[in-house]
Scaffold this active site. Structure first.
Site, PDB file in Angstrom:
ATOM      1  N   ARG A 196       0.823  -1.238   0.000  1.00 38.34           N
ATOM      2  CA  ARG A 196       0.000   0.000   0.000  1.00 38.34           C
ATOM      3  C   ARG A 196       0.846   1.272   0.000  1.00 38.34           C
ATOM      4  O   ARG A 196       0.484   2.274   0.640  1.00 38.34           O
ATOM      5  CB  ARG A 196      -0.973   0.026   1.203  1.00 38.34           C
ATOM      6  CG  ARG A 196      -1.883  -1.156   1.280  1.00 38.34           C
ATOM      7  CD  ARG A 196      -2.921  -1.198   0.164  1.00 38.34           C
ATOM      8  NE  ARG A 196      -3.645  -2.443   0.197  1.00 38.34           N
ATOM      9  CZ  ARG A 196      -3.327  -3.518  -0.557  1.00 38.34           C
ATOM     10  NH1 ARG A 196      -2.333  -3.469  -1.424  1.00 38.34           N
ATOM     11  NH2 ARG A 196      -4.011  -4.630  -0.462  1.00 38.34           N
ATOM     12  N   SER A 245      -9.820   0.005   4.482  1.00 33.81           N
ATOM     13  CA  SER A 245      -9.023  -0.494   5.612  1.00 33.81           C
ATOM     14  C   SER A 245      -8.335   0.674   6.300  1.00 33.81           C
ATOM     15  O   SER A 245      -7.622   1.448   5.666  1.00 33.81           O
ATOM     16  CB  SER A 245      -7.970  -1.481   5.119  1.00 33.81           C
ATOM     17  OG  SER A 245      -8.621  -2.596   4.566  1.00 33.81           O
ATOM     18  N   GLU A 315      -3.411   3.224   7.343  1.00 34.39           N
ATOM     19  CA  GLU A 315      -3.398   3.027   5.886  1.00 34.39           C
ATOM     20  C   GLU A 315      -4.125   4.194   5.215  1.00 34.39           C
ATOM     21  O   GLU A 315      -3.706   4.697   4.181  1.00 34.39           O
ATOM     22  CB  GLU A 315      -4.087   1.703   5.511  1.00 34.39           C
ATOM     23  CG  GLU A 315      -4.126   1.474   4.004  1.00 34.39           C
ATOM     24  CD  GLU A 315      -4.590   0.074   3.609  1.00 34.39           C
ATOM     25  OE1 GLU A 315      -4.307  -0.890   4.343  1.00 34.39           O
ATOM     26  OE2 GLU A 315      -5.250  -0.038   2.558  1.00 34.39           O
TER      27      GLU A 315
HETATM   28  C1  LIG Z   1     -15.387  -0.068   0.954  1.00 31.17           C
HETATM   29  C2  LIG Z   1     -13.932   0.090   0.609  1.00 31.17           C
HETATM   30  C3  LIG Z   1     -13.173  -1.024   0.287  1.00 31.17           C
HETATM   31  C4  LIG Z   1     -11.804  -0.887  -0.027  1.00 31.17           C
HETATM   32  N1  LIG Z   1     -11.082  -1.997  -0.346  1.00 31.17           N
HETATM   33  C5  LIG Z   1      -9.792  -1.882  -0.701  1.00 31.17           C
HETATM   34  C6  LIG Z   1      -9.019  -3.019  -1.078  1.00 31.17           C
HETATM   35  O1  LIG Z   1      -9.490  -4.142  -1.084  1.00 31.17           O
HETATM   36  N2  LIG Z   1      -7.736  -2.848  -1.438  1.00 31.17           N
HETATM   37  C7  LIG Z   1      -7.154  -1.614  -1.467  1.00 31.17           C
HETATM   38  O2  LIG Z   1      -5.982  -1.513  -1.827  1.00 31.17           O
HETATM   39  N3  LIG Z   1      -7.850  -0.510  -1.119  1.00 31.17           N
HETATM   40  C8  LIG Z   1      -9.143  -0.615  -0.741  1.00 31.17           C
HETATM   41  N4  LIG Z   1      -9.848   0.499  -0.378  1.00 31.17           N
HETATM   42  C9  LIG Z   1      -9.164   1.804  -0.314  1.00 31.17           C
HETATM   43  C10 LIG Z   1      -9.197   2.598  -1.619  1.00 31.17           C
HETATM   44  O3  LIG Z   1     -10.268   2.212  -2.433  1.00 31.17           O
HETATM   45  C11 LIG Z   1      -7.881   2.473  -2.391  1.00 31.17           C
HETATM   46  O4  LIG Z   1      -6.792   2.941  -1.614  1.00 31.17           O
HETATM   47  C12 LIG Z   1      -7.879   3.254  -3.702  1.00 31.17           C
HETATM   48  O5  LIG Z   1      -6.643   3.048  -4.336  1.00 31.17           O
HETATM   49  C13 LIG Z   1      -8.093   4.747  -3.495  1.00 31.17           C
HETATM   50  O6  LIG Z   1      -8.387   5.290  -4.746  1.00 31.17           O
HETATM   51  P1  LIG Z   1      -9.020   6.747  -4.903  1.00 31.17           P
HETATM   52  O7  LIG Z   1      -8.966   7.062  -6.342  1.00 31.17           O
HETATM   53  O8  LIG Z   1     -10.358   6.824  -4.239  1.00 31.17           O
HETATM   54  O9  LIG Z   1      -7.972   7.621  -4.110  1.00 31.17           O
HETATM   55  P2  LIG Z   1      -8.242   8.720  -2.985  1.00 31.17           P
HETATM   56  O10 LIG Z   1      -8.839   8.039  -1.796  1.00 31.17           O
HETATM   57  O11 LIG Z   1      -8.965   9.877  -3.565  1.00 31.17           O
HETATM   58  O12 LIG Z   1      -6.746   9.143  -2.647  1.00 31.17           O
HETATM   59  C14 LIG Z   1      -5.865   8.224  -2.027  1.00 31.17           C
HETATM   60  C15 LIG Z   1      -4.426   8.716  -2.269  1.00 31.17           C
HETATM   61  O13 LIG Z   1      -4.148   8.616  -3.644  1.00 31.17           O
HETATM   62  C16 LIG Z   1      -3.802   9.892  -4.162  1.00 31.17           C
HETATM   63  N5  LIG Z   1      -4.345  10.012  -5.522  1.00 31.17           N
HETATM   64  C17 LIG Z   1      -5.637   9.906  -5.931  1.00 31.17           C
HETATM   65  N6  LIG Z   1      -5.719  10.092  -7.264  1.00 31.17           N
HETATM   66  C18 LIG Z   1      -4.452  10.330  -7.691  1.00 31.17           C
HETATM   67  C19 LIG Z   1      -3.867  10.612  -8.962  1.00 31.17           C
HETATM   68  N7  LIG Z   1      -4.601  10.717 -10.084  1.00 31.17           N
HETATM   69  N8  LIG Z   1      -2.534  10.804  -9.028  1.00 31.17           N
HETATM   70  C20 LIG Z   1      -1.757  10.729  -7.918  1.00 31.17           C
HETATM   71  N9  LIG Z   1      -2.240  10.477  -6.688  1.00 31.17           N
HETATM   72  C21 LIG Z   1      -3.578  10.272  -6.581  1.00 31.17           C
HETATM   73  C22 LIG Z   1      -4.389  10.919  -3.206  1.00 31.17           C
HETATM   74  O14 LIG Z   1      -3.670  12.138  -3.249  1.00 31.17           O
HETATM   75  C23 LIG Z   1      -4.213  10.178  -1.891  1.00 31.17           C
HETATM   76  O15 LIG Z   1      -2.876  10.323  -1.466  1.00 31.17           O
HETATM   77  C24 LIG Z   1     -11.215   0.392  -0.049  1.00 31.17           C
HETATM   78  C25 LIG Z   1     -11.996   1.520   0.239  1.00 31.17           C
HETATM   79  C26 LIG Z   1     -13.334   1.374   0.565  1.00 31.17           C
HETATM   80  C27 LIG Z   1     -14.140   2.603   0.875  1.00 31.17           C
END
Ligand SMILES: Cc1cc2nc3c(=O)[nH]c(=O)nc-3n(C[C@H](O)[C@H](O)[C@H](O)COP(=O)(O)OP(=O)(O)OC[C@H]3O[C@@H](n4cnc5c(N)ncnc54)[C@H](O)[C@@H]3O)c2cc1C
Length: 322
Positions: A196, A245, A315
Site C-alpha cells: 500500500r 481499511s 493506511e
Molecule cells: C469499501 C472500501 C473497500 C476498499 N477496499 C480496498 C481493497 O481491497 N484494497 C485496497 O488496496 N484498497 C481498498 N480500499 C481503499 C481505496 O479504495 C484504495 O486505496 C484506492 O486506491 C483509493 O483510490 P481513490 O482514487 O479513491 O484515491 P483517494 O482516496 O482519492 O486518494 C488516495 C491517495 O491517492 C492519491 N491520488 C488519488 N488520485 C491520484 C492521482 N490521479 N494521481 C496521484 N495520486 C492520486 C491521493 O492524493 C491520496 O494520497 C477500499 C476503500 C473502501 C471505501
C-alpha cells in the site's frame, strides 16, 4: 449548461479574488488554462466518509496539456494534491491548503489492445470500469480492481490490491504530471512499490497508466468478478460512509484481529464508529466530523498498543488542517 456562480472557468480570464477562512487562497492568474477552478470548494461530498473541510482551490483540468499548463503557471507557489474517489482519505475539518486536482471525464477512458492484452487507462478511470472493459475484451488478470472502489490514479499511488493481486503485479508504466508541470512516463520499477505504498512524490498526478493482462474467457473473468463483488458485500461495510481499511496489516498479523482483541468492535466517538461487520473499517454513522473519525482511529491505536504491544500504522491518508 449554466455554471454555478462560485465556479470560475479559465476562458473568462482572471480568477475571482477570494478570502478563504484560515486558508491561503489568493487570486490566480492563469491565461490560457481551460479547466475549471473553484475557490473554497467543499470536499466532503467528494469523499467516501462524507466529512471534512474545503479545498482552498479545486481544479478540474480539461486534459493533460491543460493540467501541465496550470501547474507550470502555479510554479510551485501552492501545495497540490490529487483526489480520486476519496475512498482512502480523511479530509481534515480545517480543509486542504493549496490546490486539489480532481480528474474528471477527460481522464476516465479505458481501452484494450487485443493483441498485447495491454489495458490503457486514464488516471480518473474507476476500477470497476477497468475490470469490466478488460473482461469485455477477453482480458484476464485485472479482476481484482472490481473490488476496489477507487480510480486508477489512487490505485497507482497506493499500490491498491485485493484477493492476492496488487497494482505492482500488473502495472507496466504510468504517465505522471509533476508539480512543476513536467510530464514523465514512469516504469513500474521506478514506483518502488511496497504494501500500500509507492515512491510517487507528493503532488505528482497520475494521468494515465498501462496494465498488462493475459488472454481470458470473458465468462470466466466475469464469474471471478462476481465472486469478488459478492465476497466484498458479505465481509465489508461497502454501502456505508467509510474509508476502506483503516490500518495496515502489521507483518504476519491481521489489523482487524488486533482491533477486535482490544475490544474495539462497535466503539464510538462522536458520530464515528468501528464497524461491527469488519473491525478494520471506521464508519460515519451520525454526521461525524473528520476529527471524530481520526480521533476514534487514534483511540483504537492506543487500545491495541495497550492490549498487544503492536503499534498500528494508518493506511488511510489523513490530509489537511486539523
Ligand atoms: C469499501 C472500501 C473497500 C476498499 N477496499 C480496498 C481493497 O481491497 N484494497 C485496497 O488496496 N484498497 C481498498 N480500499 C481503499 C481505496 O479504495 C484504495 O486505496 C484506492 O486506491 C483509493 O483510490 P481513490 O482514487 O479513491 O484515491 P483517494 O482516496 O482519492 O486518494 C488516495 C491517495 O491517492 C492519491 N491520488 C488519488 N488520485 C491520484 C492521482 N490521479 N494521481 C496521484 N495520486 C492520486 C491521493 O492524493 C491520496 O494520497 C477500499 C476503500 C473502501 C471505501
Amino acid at each position: 449548461m449554466e455554471q454555478p456562480d462560485d465556479v470560475w472557468n479559465f476562458d473568462s480570464g482572471m480568477a475571482p479574488d477570494c478570502e478563504v477562512e484560515g486558508g491561503v487562497a489568493a487570486p490566480l492568474e492563469m491565461d490560457g488554462v481551460r479547466g475549471t477552478l473553484k475557490p473554497d470548494a467543499p470536499l466532503a461530498k467528494l469523499v467516501w466518509f462524507k466529512s471534512g473541510g474545503r479545498a482552498d482551490w479545486l481544479f478540474e483540468p480539461a486534459d493533460v496539456d491543460d493540467l501541465r499548463l496550470f501547474l507550470e503557471r502555479l510554479d510551485g507557489d501552492l501545495p497540490v494534491m490529487a483526489l480520486g474517489l476519496g475512498s482512502n482519505v480523511i479530509i481534515r475539518d480545517g480543509g486542504v491548503p493549496g490546490v486539489v486536482v480532481k480528474l474528471g471525464k477527460p481522464f476516465a477512458n479505458v481501452s484494450v489492445d487485443d493483441e498485447s492484452c495491454v489495458v490503457e487507462c486514464g488516471g480518473g478511470a474507476h476500477g470497476i470500469l477497468v475490470a469490466s472493459t478488460a473482461r469485455d475484451n477477453g482480458v484476464a488478470g485485472l479482476e481484482f480492481m472490481r473490488g476496489i472502489p477507487g480510480t486508477v490514479g489512487g490505485f497507482v499511488r497506493m499500490n491498491g490490491g485485493a484477493y492476492g493481486r496488487e497494482v505492482s503485479d500488473v502495472l507496466i508504466d504510468c504517465d505522471v504530471v509533476m508539480p512543476s508541470g513536467e510530464c514523465h512516463t514512469l516504469p513500474v520499477a521506478d514506483m518502488q512499490y511496497s504494501y500500500r505504498h509507492s515512491a510517487l512524490p507528493p503532488g505528482a498526478v497520475v494521468v494515465a497508466a498501462r496494465f498488462q493482462g493475459q488472454p481470458g474467457d470473458p465468462e470466466i473473468v466475469g464469474a471471478k468478478m462476481d465472486e469478488i463483488a459478492e465476497a466484498r458485500e458479505n465481509s465489508q461495510p461497502v454501502r456505508t460512509k467509510t474509508g476502506g481499511s483503516t490500518f495496515k496489516n502489521p507483518p504476519g498479523r491481521k489489523a482487524w484481529e488486533l482491533v477486535d482483541a482490544a475490544g474495539c468492535r462497535g466503539l464510538r466517538q462522536g458520530g464515528a464508529q468501528v464497524s461491527e461487520k469488519h473491525t478494520n473499517f471506521l464508519i460515519n454513522v451520525d454526521n461525524a466530523t473528520s476529527s471524530d473519525i481520526e480521533g476514534l482511529g487514534e483511540e483504537v491505536r492506543r487500545r491495541v498498543y495497550e492490549n498487544s504491544g503492536v503499534e498500528l500504522e494508518w493506511e488511510i491518508e489523513r490530509v489537511g488542517r486539523p
